[in-house]
Design an enzyme around this catalytic site. Structure first.
Site, mmCIF file in Angstrom:
data_model
loop_
_atom_site.group_PDB
_atom_site.id
_atom_site.type_symbol
_atom_site.label_atom_id
_atom_site.label_comp_id
_atom_site.label_asym_id
_atom_site.label_seq_id
_atom_site.Cartn_x
_atom_site.Cartn_y
_atom_site.Cartn_z
ATOM 1 N N ASN A 37 0.804 -1.217 0.000
ATOM 2 C CA ASN A 37 0.000 0.000 0.000
ATOM 3 C C ASN A 37 0.841 1.273 0.000
ATOM 4 O O ASN A 37 1.648 1.497 0.901
ATOM 5 C CB ASN A 37 -0.891 -0.009 1.254
ATOM 6 C CG ASN A 37 -2.327 0.301 0.929
ATOM 7 O OD1 ASN A 37 -2.699 0.442 -0.229
ATOM 8 N ND2 ASN A 37 -3.147 0.405 1.966
ATOM 9 N N TYR A 160 -8.434 7.089 12.990
ATOM 10 C CA TYR A 160 -8.231 5.978 12.069
ATOM 11 C C TYR A 160 -9.515 5.278 11.616
ATOM 12 O O TYR A 160 -10.290 4.792 12.416
ATOM 13 C CB TYR A 160 -7.296 4.955 12.724
ATOM 14 C CG TYR A 160 -7.318 3.656 11.987
ATOM 15 C CD1 TYR A 160 -6.749 3.571 10.732
ATOM 16 C CD2 TYR A 160 -7.959 2.547 12.515
ATOM 17 C CE1 TYR A 160 -6.811 2.400 10.019
ATOM 18 C CE2 TYR A 160 -8.027 1.374 11.813
ATOM 19 C CZ TYR A 160 -7.455 1.310 10.559
ATOM 20 O OH TYR A 160 -7.538 0.164 9.853
ATOM 21 N N HIS A 217 -4.941 0.244 16.087
ATOM 22 C CA HIS A 217 -3.991 0.779 15.105
ATOM 23 C C HIS A 217 -2.755 1.399 15.744
ATOM 24 O O HIS A 217 -2.351 2.517 15.410
ATOM 25 C CB HIS A 217 -4.685 1.769 14.156
ATOM 26 C CG HIS A 217 -4.374 1.469 12.722
ATOM 27 N ND1 HIS A 217 -3.441 2.158 12.001
ATOM 28 C CD2 HIS A 217 -4.843 0.506 11.898
ATOM 29 C CE1 HIS A 217 -3.362 1.647 10.779
ATOM 30 N NE2 HIS A 217 -4.194 0.643 10.694
ATOM 31 N N GLU A 267 -0.166 -7.363 11.041
ATOM 32 C CA GLU A 267 -0.385 -6.967 9.644
ATOM 33 C C GLU A 267 0.812 -6.247 9.042
ATOM 34 O O GLU A 267 0.932 -6.192 7.817
ATOM 35 C CB GLU A 267 -1.655 -6.119 9.501
ATOM 36 C CG GLU A 267 -1.586 -4.776 10.175
ATOM 37 C CD GLU A 267 -2.862 -3.946 10.014
ATOM 38 O OE1 GLU A 267 -3.950 -4.505 10.211
ATOM 39 O OE2 GLU A 267 -2.751 -2.765 9.696
ATOM 40 N N ARG A 288 -1.667 -11.892 12.292
ATOM 41 C CA ARG A 288 -2.336 -11.147 11.213
ATOM 42 C C ARG A 288 -1.487 -10.941 9.966
ATOM 43 O O ARG A 288 -1.753 -10.030 9.187
ATOM 44 C CB ARG A 288 -2.747 -9.769 11.758
ATOM 45 C CG ARG A 288 -3.831 -9.939 12.698
ATOM 46 C CD ARG A 288 -5.012 -9.072 12.659
ATOM 47 N NE ARG A 288 -5.125 -7.927 11.838
ATOM 48 C CZ ARG A 288 -5.854 -7.910 10.722
ATOM 49 N NH1 ARG A 288 -6.450 -8.986 10.270
ATOM 50 N NH2 ARG A 288 -5.967 -6.785 10.039
ATOM 51 N N HIS A 317 -4.441 -10.452 7.419
ATOM 52 C CA HIS A 317 -4.790 -9.117 6.948
ATOM 53 C C HIS A 317 -5.548 -9.220 5.619
ATOM 54 O O HIS A 317 -5.186 -10.024 4.763
ATOM 55 C CB HIS A 317 -3.484 -8.340 6.741
ATOM 56 C CG HIS A 317 -3.664 -6.877 6.510
ATOM 57 N ND1 HIS A 317 -2.944 -6.185 5.571
ATOM 58 C CD2 HIS A 317 -4.465 -5.973 7.111
ATOM 59 C CE1 HIS A 317 -3.288 -4.909 5.606
ATOM 60 N NE2 HIS A 317 -4.201 -4.757 6.532
#
Ligand code: CS2
Ligand code: MG
Length: 408
Positions: A37, A160, A217, A267, A288, A317
């Site tokens: 990402n 978030y 997060h 993640e 994750r 994830h």
């Protein structure tokens, strides 16, 4: 049998998917996902400049040796860019192997351990009432598990994964206005005062059956995370995700000493070396990692096997940053893994995304079902791919009100 060529495509509908296609002299090909990402061009470059030239002429069936050469042979090991690129090669090689065997990948892993795999949806609201509407919409679609994120009263900006305004949809993380990140402001005290009550309200409204997940997060310090995990115990969360950054694996001990709330982490990890202590010391309940940037099926299976020895279940994830190719690789792992827990699943199925990545895998009533198409079971339409090109984008960054940089 030899690899003859490989190509990388960057782009997609609303996302920069990084798609690898490996061709062989026998006409069989394989697909992999290297999407990282907001850094998508980097694994693409790692593939075109280093991995692909080294793949040509190799026997694609030697997926283990190729993984070892790319991992150890780099000398400088790990990191998200390299591991996403290696992960894409690995997925494509497993895709080829399973197509050659004329079997869906899960058969090569050990066959089905369940008929369908539990998934969780995302619900978000600018405030509690808004969130309740969003959870109700997920429940109406048949989801049994929902991640809930809620705007915090008085928080200077939306925090978030919560919409700025009521009735808004939770934003995709990527901001496509450019590569310079926007800033969100975070206030731990407001969050700690508000969120436990909001989670309790969701439990009251939706009853004991709904599996409720919440993602912190990385925003809390270990001591705050321990206090939060203890306070939300009566809610009976399915999991509390990323309560504190886990680069310091020992920090998680504090949470365990104070709470039995299940913890999900991983993640952002790229290898077993970032979670081996968390798993071996049984400091987490769900791992994750993603096949995309944790080195593909070969390496993630190793993490899953380690986790199985320590009562740690999977919870891969599945943010929309992953293409349907890595989501399919994870679906095959999920249907096999003896220690499967849950899969994050965001509806990727826009007509544009389905046209680019045709597949018969599907989700119904909160469960994912894997098709019996040989390989990963996802196709890639190159003519469709020609419609898209790379769009620069960014994640927000987070600061405290006084300007101190915080954890996104
Ligand atoms: C999130 C991610 O899905 C999740 O649990 O934490 O959406 C995360 O923010 C993005 O993957 C970042 O790229
Ligand atoms: Mg998360």
């Amino acid at each position: 049998m030899k690899i003859t060529d490989a190509k990388v495509f960057v782009g997609g509908p609303g996302k920069n998917y990084v798609t690898l296609k490996i061709m062989t002299d026998q006409g069989v090909f394989g697909l992999g996902d290297a999407t990282l990402n907001n850094r998508e061009t980097l694994p693409a470059k790692y593939l075109t400049d280093y991995l692909i030239p080294n793949l040509i002429g190799l026997d694609p069936r030697k997926s283990e040796d190729i993984w070892q050469v790319f991992y150890r042979g780099a000398y400088f090991r790990r990191g998200p860019v390299a591991m996403a690129a290696i992960g894409a090669v690995d997925m494509a090689l497993w895709d080829i192997k399973a197509r050659l065997a004329n079997m869906p990948l899960y058969q090569l892993l050990g066959g089905k351990s369940r008929d369908g795999a539990l998934v969780y949806a995302h619900a978000a609201g600018a405030d509690l009432e808004d969130l309740i509407g969003s959870v109700a919409a997920c429940v109406a679609q048949g989801y049994k598990a929902v991640r809930v994120q809620c705007g915090v009263p008085g928080m200077p900006t939306a925090s978030y994964a919560t919409p700025d305004t009521k009735g808004g949809t939770a934003p995709f993380i990527t901001d496509f206005s450019g590569i310079r990140p926007k800033t969100e402001i975070w206030d731990t005290e407001r969050y700690m005062r508000f969120m436990p009550g909001a989670l309790a309200e969701i439990r009251d409204r939706f009853g004991p059956e709904l599996k409720i997940l919440h993602d912190v997060h990385h925003r809390l310090l270990p001591r705050e995370a321990a206090a939060f995990a203890r306070e939300v115990e009566p809610v009976g969360l399915f999991w509390l995700e990323d309560p504190t950054p886990a680069e310091d694996q020992d920090a998680l001990k504090l949470i365990r000493q104070h709470s039995t709330t299940p913890i999900a982490i991983g993640e952002v990890f790229n290898s077993i070396w970032e979670c081996n202590k968390l798993i071996e010391h049984e400091l987490i309940d769900f791992i994750r990692v993603a096949v995309t940037y944790a080195g593909g099926i070969t390496h993630v299976r190793r993490i899953v096997e380690l986790a199985a020895l320590h009562h740690v279940r999977t919870g891969f994830h599945g943010a929309p940053s992953h293409s349907p190719i890595s989501m399919a690789a994870q679906a095959h792992l999920n249907i096999w893994a003896p220690n499967f827990g849950i899969q994050e699943y965001l509806v990727l199925g826009t007509p544009e995304c389905d046209a680019l990545f045709p597949s018969d895998h599907y989700v119904a009533k909160g469960m994912q079902y894997v098709s019996d198409t040989p390989g990963l079971g996802v196709a890639f339409d190159e003519a469709e791919a020609g419609r898209y090109e790379y769009q620069p984008g960014s994640h927000p960054i987070v600061r405290l009100e006084d300007g101190t940089l915080w954890n996104y």
